[in-house]
Design a protein around this motif. Structure first.
Motif, PDB file in Angstrom:
ATOM      1  N   GLN A   1     -22.925  -4.723 105.145  1.00 18.95           N
ATOM      2  CA  GLN A   1     -23.907  -3.778 105.652  1.00 18.95           C
ATOM      3  C   GLN A   1     -23.172  -2.709 106.457  1.00 18.95           C
ATOM      4  O   GLN A   1     -22.206  -2.986 107.149  1.00 18.95           O
ATOM      5  CB  GLN A   1     -24.988  -4.460 106.487  1.00 18.95           C
ATOM      6  CG  GLN A   1     -24.550  -5.132 107.752  1.00 18.95           C
ATOM      7  CD  GLN A   1     -25.727  -5.817 108.431  1.00 18.95           C
ATOM      8  OE1 GLN A   1     -26.853  -5.806 107.948  1.00 18.95           O
ATOM      9  NE2 GLN A   1     -25.467  -6.427 109.565  1.00 18.95           N
TER      10      GLN A   1
ATOM     11  N   TYR B   1     -27.007  -0.008  95.891  1.00 13.85           N
ATOM     12  CA  TYR B   1     -27.169  -0.125  97.341  1.00 13.85           C
ATOM     13  C   TYR B   1     -28.645  -0.108  97.690  1.00 13.85           C
ATOM     14  O   TYR B   1     -29.494   0.224  96.883  1.00 13.85           O
ATOM     15  CB  TYR B   1     -26.439   1.020  98.063  1.00 13.85           C
ATOM     16  CG  TYR B   1     -27.108   2.361  97.913  1.00 13.85           C
ATOM     17  CD1 TYR B   1     -28.019   2.814  98.859  1.00 13.85           C
ATOM     18  CD2 TYR B   1     -26.851   3.180  96.820  1.00 13.85           C
ATOM     19  CE1 TYR B   1     -28.646   4.031  98.724  1.00 13.85           C
ATOM     20  CE2 TYR B   1     -27.475   4.399  96.671  1.00 13.85           C
ATOM     21  CZ  TYR B   1     -28.368   4.827  97.636  1.00 13.85           C
ATOM     22  OH  TYR B   1     -28.995   6.028  97.485  1.00 13.85           O
ATOM     23  N   ARG B   2     -28.917  -0.473  98.927  1.00 14.18           N
ATOM     24  CA  ARG B   2     -30.284  -0.449  99.445  1.00 14.18           C
ATOM     25  C   ARG B   2     -30.207  -0.014 100.905  1.00 14.18           C
ATOM     26  O   ARG B   2     -29.356  -0.477 101.645  1.00 14.18           O
ATOM     27  CB  ARG B   2     -30.914  -1.823  99.347  1.00 14.18           C
ATOM     28  CG  ARG B   2     -32.313  -1.885  99.958  1.00 14.18           C
ATOM     29  CD  ARG B   2     -32.940  -3.241  99.890  1.00 14.18           C
ATOM     30  NE  ARG B   2     -33.437  -3.698  98.625  1.00 14.18           N
ATOM     31  CZ  ARG B   2     -34.337  -3.109  97.838  1.00 14.18           C
ATOM     32  NH1 ARG B   2     -34.799  -1.935  98.153  1.00 14.18           N
ATOM     33  NH2 ARG B   2     -34.765  -3.672  96.744  1.00 14.18           N
ATOM     34  N   GLN B   3     -31.114   0.898 101.271  1.00 15.16           N
ATOM     35  CA  GLN B   3     -31.200   1.300 102.664  1.00 15.16           C
ATOM     36  C   GLN B   3     -32.304   0.495 103.324  1.00 15.16           C
ATOM     37  O   GLN B   3     -33.435   0.471 102.845  1.00 15.16           O
ATOM     38  CB  GLN B   3     -31.488   2.793 102.786  1.00 15.16           C
ATOM     39  CG  GLN B   3     -31.517   3.276 104.219  1.00 15.16           C
ATOM     40  CD  GLN B   3     -31.698   4.777 104.335  1.00 15.16           C
ATOM     41  OE1 GLN B   3     -31.538   5.515 103.373  1.00 15.16           O
ATOM     42  NE2 GLN B   3     -32.034   5.231 105.522  1.00 15.16           N
ATOM     43  N   GLU B   4     -31.954  -0.182 104.411  1.00 17.52           N
ATOM     44  CA  GLU B   4     -32.932  -0.968 105.180  1.00 17.52           C
ATOM     45  C   GLU B   4     -32.770  -0.605 106.648  1.00 17.52           C
ATOM     46  O   GLU B   4     -31.719  -0.882 107.234  1.00 17.52           O
ATOM     47  CB  GLU B   4     -32.723  -2.463 104.962  1.00 17.52           C
ATOM     48  CG  GLU B   4     -33.048  -2.922 103.558  1.00 17.52           C
ATOM     49  CD  GLU B   4     -32.854  -4.412 103.347  1.00 17.52           C
ATOM     50  OE1 GLU B   4     -32.431  -5.123 104.288  1.00 17.52           O
ATOM     51  OE2 GLU B   4     -33.121  -4.874 102.221  1.00 17.52           O
ATOM     52  N   GLY B   5     -33.781   0.014 107.194  1.00 20.40           N
ATOM     53  CA  GLY B   5     -33.695   0.444 108.590  1.00 20.40           C
ATOM     54  C   GLY B   5     -32.582   1.458 108.760  1.00 20.40           C
ATOM     55  O   GLY B   5     -32.473   2.418 108.006  1.00 20.40           O
TER      56      GLY B   5
ATOM     57  N   LEU C   1     -27.010  -1.466 102.660  1.00 15.71           N
ATOM     58  CA  LEU C   1     -26.480  -2.733 102.179  1.00 15.71           C
ATOM     59  C   LEU C   1     -25.869  -2.518 100.801  1.00 15.71           C
ATOM     60  O   LEU C   1     -26.472  -1.870  99.945  1.00 15.71           O
ATOM     61  CB  LEU C   1     -27.592  -3.774 102.092  1.00 15.71           C
ATOM     62  CG  LEU C   1     -28.426  -3.975 103.360  1.00 15.71           C
ATOM     63  CD1 LEU C   1     -29.557  -4.948 103.103  1.00 15.71           C
ATOM     64  CD2 LEU C   1     -27.565  -4.441 104.504  1.00 15.71           C
TER      65      LEU C   1
ATOM     66  N   PRO D   1     -24.874  -9.239 106.101  1.00 18.21           N
ATOM     67  CA  PRO D   1     -26.314  -9.454 105.938  1.00 18.21           C
ATOM     68  C   PRO D   1     -26.617 -10.937 105.718  1.00 18.21           C
ATOM     69  O   PRO D   1     -25.749 -11.700 105.274  1.00 18.21           O
ATOM     70  CB  PRO D   1     -26.673  -8.651 104.685  1.00 18.21           C
ATOM     71  CG  PRO D   1     -25.530  -7.748 104.444  1.00 18.21           C
ATOM     72  CD  PRO D   1     -24.330  -8.369 105.066  1.00 18.21           C
TER      73      PRO D   1
ATOM     74  N   LYS E   1     -29.407   0.870 108.249  1.00 14.18           N
ATOM     75  CA  LYS E   1     -28.228   0.302 107.587  1.00 14.18           C
ATOM     76  C   LYS E   1     -28.330   0.513 106.086  1.00 14.18           C
ATOM     77  O   LYS E   1     -29.412   0.604 105.527  1.00 14.18           O
ATOM     78  CB  LYS E   1     -28.123  -1.192 107.860  1.00 14.18           C
ATOM     79  CG  LYS E   1     -27.883  -1.548 109.319  1.00 14.18           C
ATOM     80  CD  LYS E   1     -27.787  -3.035 109.479  1.00 14.18           C
ATOM     81  CE  LYS E   1     -27.529  -3.544 110.845  1.00 14.18           C
ATOM     82  NZ  LYS E   1     -27.505  -2.725 111.984  1.00 14.18           N
TER      83      LYS E   1
END
Length: 190
Positions: free
Chosen positions: A76, A98-102, A106, A69, A104
């Motif tokens: 990612q 964690y983080r969900q972006e789109g 991260l 990232p 993916k």
């Protein structure tokens, strides 16, 4: 003799509920077949996302993408193509940030355990309550287009909501009870 459940049989039963002739294939040259072919995939995905159905849960271990990232985290992870909804990341004992972006996830770890709902389009693996629910939701969704009756559509929508509550309860009873814990304040008092 086991019955074969398929997307076409679910749509045919929904049409029968509405007093229409069943279909044999989505490629038939009929308005009913075209309507079902257009509407059913959306109904199926919406229904599968509504609850963590036992027949639609998968577990995978993801490897990170070769591209890091731009900032903030080290790795990612591309999400599986059949993912409908993330249920959990890591084991129950893990405290993964964690983080969900789109499409993916991260995170700052180099492998990721993922439990998720997948696009289970093999209706023959579904629980009978989920099949009945799909028929009810499909009938409710196409009721107005087929019969031009708003009252029938509304009645079928209410019935489908009732069946959803029943199916969720049945599916949830197949899982062991969850143990609650991790309350340090409460345990310190005792």
């Amino acid at each position: 003799m086991a019955s074969s459940v398929s997307s076409v049989s679910i749509c045919s039963n929904a049409l029968l509920i509405l007093g229409q002739n069943p279909i044999n294939d989505f490629k038939e040259d009929s308005d009913s077949a075209r309507l079902c072919a257009n509407v059913y995939p959306t109904v199926r995905e919406d229904l599968l996302r509504k609850h963590p159905w036992n027949c639609a849960v998968k577990r995978v271990v993801l490897s990170p993408s070769s591209t890091a990232p731009a900032f903030g985290v080290a790795y990612q992870f591309p999400l599986p193509g059949d993912l409908l909804r993330v249920l959990s990341v890591g084991d129950e004992s893990d405290d993964i940030q964690y983080r969900q972006e789109g499409r993916k996830i991260l995170a700052n770890i180099n492998t990721l355990k993922l439990r998720y709902l997948f696009r289970n389009d093999d209706e023959s693996t579904w629980d009978p309550a989920l099949v009945a629910l799909a028929e009810a939701f499909m009938a409710a969704k196409i009721a107005y287009a087929v019969t031009a009756s708003a009252s029938l559509r509304d009645a079928l929508t209410q019935e489908a909501a009732y069946l959803l509550r029943q199916a969720k309860a049945i599916d949830g009873q197949e899982d062991p009870p969850e143990a609650l814990g991790g309350y340090p304040l409460l345990t310190s008092r005792f």
